[in-house]
Design an enzyme around this catalytic site. Structure first.
Site, PDB file in Angstrom:
ATOM      1  CE  LYS A 114      -3.908   1.941   2.597  1.00  0.00           C
ATOM      2  NZ  LYS A 114      -4.721   1.798   3.837  1.00  0.00           N
ATOM      3  CG  HIS A 116      -3.044   5.164   0.078  1.00  0.00           C
ATOM      4  ND1 HIS A 116      -3.003   4.176  -0.883  1.00  0.00           N
ATOM      5  CD2 HIS A 116      -4.215   4.999   0.752  1.00  0.00           C
ATOM      6  CE1 HIS A 116      -4.117   3.455  -0.810  1.00  0.00           C
ATOM      7  NE2 HIS A 116      -4.858   3.932   0.178  1.00  0.00           N
TER       8      HIS A 116
END
Length: 226
Positions: A114, A116
């Site tokens: 991921k 963010h």
């Protein structure tokens, strides 16, 4: 290479019998003739994807927790490889707290990191100490090897693997099963809720003579030697 004796299995524990009954009731475990990805004609088929209701996955968690408690394995936390291992590790941790009174941290990985928010590939508790991998079966062992790499890269130690089923048969092109290869390569234990021997005991007790005969022939052809 074939089995040198005709023993079926030691007496199965209550949680193992209950798990087999659950699998048969849900159609997770079926007997007959099935062509596997390996091309082998198997007398039984196991599809963990059919544990698809709250009641079913709850029962799976209790079976995993019972097998883990019976193993006396030393571990600090649980890890589930994406994707099938995610619900399995979650429900096993819940069952360990409720049934075995042990509040165990757990985590699982994302297939893609991921980029963010909190970022990273690991969701849940940080990987540390002795980490037990929770999955359904070992076929090629790819998910287990990837899990071990993730655990080691975090500075933690693989404690072992917990599975639903050990087919107890040689991998294609090998004298050893995928379970044995994981044990040998990484020097870690692999435990399972049930095995082929337990399934054979089940069909024997149920009077399924044709199924038992087919399973014996399959074991003689593909089973592990002593």
């Amino acid at each position: 290479m074939c089995i040198a004796h005709d023993n079926i299995s030691p007496m199965t524990a209550a949680y193992q019998s209950e798990f087999i009954d659950l699998c048969v009731h849900l159609g997770v475990l079926r007997f007959g003739s099935f062509t596997l990805k390996s091309g082998r004609e198997s007398p039984y088929f196991f599809n963990a994807g059919l544990f698809n209701t709250g009641a079913a996955i709850g029962a799976v968690g209790r079976a995993y927790a019972a097998a883990l408690a019976a193993s006396d394995l030393n571990y600090d936390m649980l890890f589930g490889p994406a994707y099938k291992g995610i619900p399995l590790v979650t429900i096993t941790a819940a069952a360990m707290a409720e049934q075995q009174h042990r509040n165990v941290p757990f985590a699982f990985n994302r297939k893609e990191a991921k980029d963010h928010g909190e970022g990273g590939r690991i969701v849940g508790s940080p990987l540390k100490g002795r980490v037990l991998i929770v999955d359904d079966v070992i076929t090629a062992g790819t998910a287990i090897r990837e899990s071990i790499e993730i655990i080691l890269s975090a500075g933690a130690t693989p404690a072992g693997v917990l599975l639903a089923l050990d087919r107890q048969e040689r991998a294609s092109g090998s004298d050893y099963s995928a379970v044995q290869e994981v044990r040998s390569q990484y020097q870690i234990p692999v435990i399972s809720v049930i095995s082929l021997a337990d399934l054979m005991q089940h069909v024997s007790k149920a009077g399924q003579a044709a199924d038992l005969s087919s399973m014996r022939l399959y074991r003689e052809r593909y089973g592990l030697s002593d």
